[in-house]
Design a protein around this motif. Structure first.
Motif, PDB file in Angstrom:
ATOM      1  N   GLU A 206       0.833  -1.208   0.000  1.00  0.00           N
ATOM      2  CA  GLU A 206       0.000   0.000   0.000  1.00  0.00           C
ATOM      3  C   GLU A 206       0.865   1.254   0.000  1.00  0.00           C
ATOM      4  OE1 GLU A 206      -3.581   2.157   2.553  1.00  0.00           O
ATOM      5  OE2 GLU A 206      -2.871   0.149   3.120  1.00  0.00           O
ATOM      6  N   THR A 210       1.033   4.050  -2.903  1.00  0.00           N
ATOM      7  CA  THR A 210       0.764   5.460  -2.617  1.00  0.00           C
ATOM      8  C   THR A 210       1.887   6.343  -3.135  1.00  0.00           C
ATOM      9  OG1 THR A 210      -0.540   4.926  -0.659  1.00  0.00           O
ATOM     10  CG2 THR A 210       0.392   7.149  -0.769  1.00  0.00           C
ATOM     11  N   GLU A 214       1.601   9.272  -6.004  1.00  0.00           N
ATOM     12  CA  GLU A 214       1.962  10.662  -5.706  1.00  0.00           C
ATOM     13  C   GLU A 214       3.147  11.150  -6.538  1.00  0.00           C
ATOM     14  OE1 GLU A 214       2.629  10.860  -1.524  1.00  0.00           O
ATOM     15  OE2 GLU A 214       0.496  10.721  -1.016  1.00  0.00           O
TER      16      GLU A 214
END
Length: 280
Positions: A206, A210, A214
């Motif tokens: 995860e 992420t 980003e």
């Protein structure tokens, strides 16, 4: 704004959070001032609600603080180079001995932003001679460093913290090779990296996703830091955050012994460039 500059802002927030704790491992006035000016709501919250979210980063920061100070107080180094410096505040907060020159290398846009921020504060680097160098670590940054006054004949303490895993394996090797080429015998380097198993750990997926979303993907790791650096002439000592005394009472993952396969690891590396063996 560059995703790496955004990362520098996040690190400043983490260091401000630690600085505002009663049991802080360090105090970073630059980070505190940065958050007070740019994230006033976060600043107010951190003042009233100490956060353990950044414990790993706090332990890491204190470890490298101590490494750098040892290199210039008990060792011969008087040049310090911080790669991808971002909003690093060590030039302003550490008790440097007389005669230290500290070079901060970062993207030109990051250097300009930091200079503009500092111009609005009363912060000064009173204990060292600070020189900011605008250069990209994936480009010819050694030339920019030398042009700024760096001398490769002097022993140097190098720091690459929170940056290597944002580079590809090829780019990381190029950075370390250039550090080696610029280092006089007796120099020291302090590096943070991760192992290759980290990219396969289920609980990291995860986070890695992420970071990709980003625009800040983690791209590389090294399985055996001692061998990796030893082949370049560096004698490395490798630790993990959970092994450090500063991690006691903090939310820092404890990893199994090194011989245990498959564990995700963060390497905190201190290495010395050995003096060449005498001839004859």
């Amino acid at each position: 704004m560059s995703s790496l500059i955004e990362t520098a802002h996040w690190i400043a927030c983490a260091r401000a959070a630690e600085s505002l704790r009663d049991d802080r491992l360090f105090h970073d006035p630059l980070a505190v001032e940065f958050v007070r000016r740019t994230e006033p709501d976060l600043y107010a919250r951190l003042r009233s609600e100490p956060s353990s979210r950044y414990d790993v980063l706090a332990v890491r920061t204190r470890f490298f603080d101590d490494c750098l100070l040892r290199a210039v107080t008990t060792g011969p180094a008087r040049q310090v180079v911080v790669l991808a410096a971002g909003m690093d505040g060590r030039a302003f907060r550490l008790p440097w001995p007389p005669g230290v020159t500290l070079y901060e290398v970062d993207l030109p846009a990051a250097v300009e932003e930091k200079a503009a921020f500092l111009s609005r504060t009363s912060l000064t680097a009173d204990r060292c001679h600070r020189i900011a160098v605008g250069a990209d670590l994936t480009d010819d940054w050694p030339s920019a460093l030398v042009d700024a006054g760096f001398r490769s004949d002097l022993r140097t303490a190098w720091l690459a913290e929170g940056v290597l895993y944002y580079l590809t394996e090829h780019q990381v090797n190029a950075v370390v090779d250039r550090v080696t080429a610029l280092s006089a015998a007796g120099s020291a380097c302090f590096l943070e990296h991760v192992n290759t198993d980290l990219y396969r750990a289920p609980w990291m997926q995860e986070w890695l996703r992420t970071m990709r979303d980003e625009g800040r993907p983690w791209l590389s790791g090294v399985a055996d830091p001692e061998t990796w650096l030893g082949g370049r002439g560096w004698q490395a000592v490798v630790r993990e955050p959970g092994e450090l005394a500063e991690a006691a009472g903090r939310l820092v993952p404890r990893t199994p012994p090194r011989a245990t396969p498959g564990a995700a690891r963060t390497w905190l590396i201190s290495a010395d460039l050995a003096d060449p063996a005498p001839s004859g």
